[in-house]
Design an enzyme around this catalytic site. Sequence first.
Site, PDB file in Angstrom:
ATOM      1  N   ASP A  64      12.188 -30.059  -1.413  1.00  0.00           N
ATOM      2  CA  ASP A  64      10.864 -29.607  -0.998  1.00  0.00           C
ATOM      3  C   ASP A  64      10.812 -28.098  -1.229  1.00  0.00           C
ATOM      4  OD1 ASP A  64       8.607 -28.749   0.310  1.00  0.00           O
ATOM      5  OD2 ASP A  64       9.106 -29.638   2.267  1.00  0.00           O
ATOM      6  N   LYS A 123       0.649 -22.382  -0.734  1.00  0.00           N
ATOM      7  CA  LYS A 123       1.429 -21.224  -0.281  1.00  0.00           C
ATOM      8  C   LYS A 123       1.422 -20.149  -1.381  1.00  0.00           C
ATOM      9  CE  LYS A 123       3.084 -24.104   2.893  1.00  0.00           C
ATOM     10  NZ  LYS A 123       2.642 -24.087   4.269  1.00  0.00           N
ATOM     11  N   TRP A 131      10.613 -28.810   8.869  1.00  0.00           N
ATOM     12  CA  TRP A 131      10.042 -29.631   7.806  1.00  0.00           C
ATOM     13  C   TRP A 131      11.017 -30.695   7.303  1.00  0.00           C
ATOM     14  CZ3 TRP A 131       5.248 -30.276   8.017  1.00  0.00           C
ATOM     15  CH2 TRP A 131       4.382 -29.240   8.342  1.00  0.00           C
TER      16      TRP A 131
HETATM   17  C1  LIG Z   1       8.212 -26.556   3.542  1.00  0.00           C
HETATM   18  C2  LIG Z   1       7.041 -27.418   3.866  1.00  0.00           C
HETATM   19  N1  LIG Z   1       7.110 -28.727   3.603  1.00  0.00           N
HETATM   20  C3  LIG Z   1       6.094 -29.557   3.879  1.00  0.00           C
HETATM   21  C4  LIG Z   1       4.945 -29.083   4.451  1.00  0.00           C
HETATM   22  C5  LIG Z   1       3.830 -30.043   4.743  1.00  0.00           C
HETATM   23  O1  LIG Z   1       2.897 -29.844   3.758  1.00  0.00           O
HETATM   24  P1  LIG Z   1       1.406 -30.396   3.819  1.00  0.00           P
HETATM   25  O2  LIG Z   1       0.713 -29.651   4.906  1.00  0.00           O
HETATM   26  O3  LIG Z   1       0.912 -30.030   2.446  1.00  0.00           O
HETATM   27  O4  LIG Z   1       1.470 -31.847   4.044  1.00  0.00           O
HETATM   28  C6  LIG Z   1       4.798 -27.721   4.726  1.00  0.00           C
HETATM   29  C7  LIG Z   1       3.553 -27.201   5.309  1.00  0.00           C
HETATM   30  O5  LIG Z   1       3.416 -26.088   5.708  1.00  0.00           O
HETATM   31  C8  LIG Z   1       5.884 -26.866   4.425  1.00  0.00           C
HETATM   32  O6  LIG Z   1       5.811 -25.565   4.688  1.00  0.00           O
END
Ligand SMILES: Cc1ncc(COP(=O)(O)O)c(C=O)c1O
Length: 424
Positions: free
Chosen positions: A220, A245, A116
């Site tokens: 994040d 989540k 990520w």
């Molecule tokens: C740590 C993390 N950051 C970003 C994201 C991306 O998020 P989104 O699917 O809400 O765009 C995720 C998705 O699983 C994630 O686990």
Amino acid sequence: MASDRVLNFSAGPSALPDSVLEQATQGLLNFANTGIGIAEISHRSKEFLAFLDELESLVREQLEVPQTHRILFAQGGGTGQFAAVVMNMLARDVLLRPNLAEGEERVLDYVVTGSWSRTAAKEATNLTETVPNVRVNIAVDAKNNSADGASYDSLPPHSAYQFSENPALIYYCENETVNGIQFSKAPSDDASGEELNKKDETTFPFHLLPKNTLLPLVADYSSSFMSRPIPRLADHAIIYAGAQKNIGPAGLTILIVRQDCIVDVDAAVKLSRSAIPVPSILSYKYLADGKSVPNTPPVFSVYVSGLVLKRMKELGGPKYYEEFNRKKKEKVYETVKEGEKRGVFRSKVPEDKGGSWMNVVFEVVGDGAEGRFLKGAESKGMKGLKGHRSVGGIRATLYNAVTEEATDALVAYMKEFIETETQA
Ligand SMILES: Cc1ncc(COP(=O)(O)O)c(C=O)c1O
């Protein structure tokens, strides 16, 4: 609650508390005694706006968010924020330093510890490649310290981090959902805490960041938000998390933004070509001026998230969940270790190398063994254990709504599987 519900270990969207889902069913028919369902009522109604205010208070109170920071609600998920943080923080930097000296740059520092944060760094690169005087710096890439030099299996030692002197943004992902890597909780920011922070290589290295400045620190927290208190929350410029989540249904993104990062992005664009034009929906000022409802918010996700956070407060908030989640992850890691000794499992991220509390990842050793493990789990009513498609293996997700009973059932099954495999 219907007995056909399984034990859901999925990484997101993920399990929600049964009691909340029952309440939400009622709210779909009649929200706040209005006689109108939550999916049908105006987002400008006084009942919805009161609910949104309450959601904000529930976040502020439980995470002890200081008045220096606004709490904003957005859409677009983590992926939307990969872009938004770059655009808003670049605008802030331009307003703070409109004129650069010869050879000076605006640097975006990225800490890459898994897929990520790697994706976020890539988005920053794509957005800024052709923007003058802006550069993405990978402050550390954890794969360079991994066993095979190519995958993410641990957090890097503090000595590996190379932060820039005066970055416009410093980015990290607290919990890497795919790879199962999480920074351990840093002690409080007192002097002794700083000492401890230096010694524990799995904490985020706050002590290495530039001093005497309002840190442009962005985190994040998508897959660990509200699972335990946030270390050094007040030192962050932006903390964000998608709701899907630990908090509620997909659609809502929760932002904690320090006031100095809510800037006039349009003014920055007029000042310098280093600032990127920001679509309104990604501008923190637009969101803040519109009190998080400049346009239609994801009403249902807001509603369920509010119910989840109310329940969370009754139970004791992030401190309660810290102990609850600690217990669950210890049981699972212990069983992975047991399986490792018996040659049945292989840990992908050891607990003491940054192993996540939220997503425990491991492999099942041997031909067809992973398939046998998943099939056996499914026959016992456990779903969502398959690792992310990009890395394979098993991922046991232990978010707040995963009960101790569900965790015990998983652990009992893992133990049974170890016995069966070693007898075979
Ligand atoms: C740590 C993390 N950051 C970003 C994201 C991306 O998020 P989104 O699917 O809400 O765009 C995720 C998705 O699983 C994630 O686990």
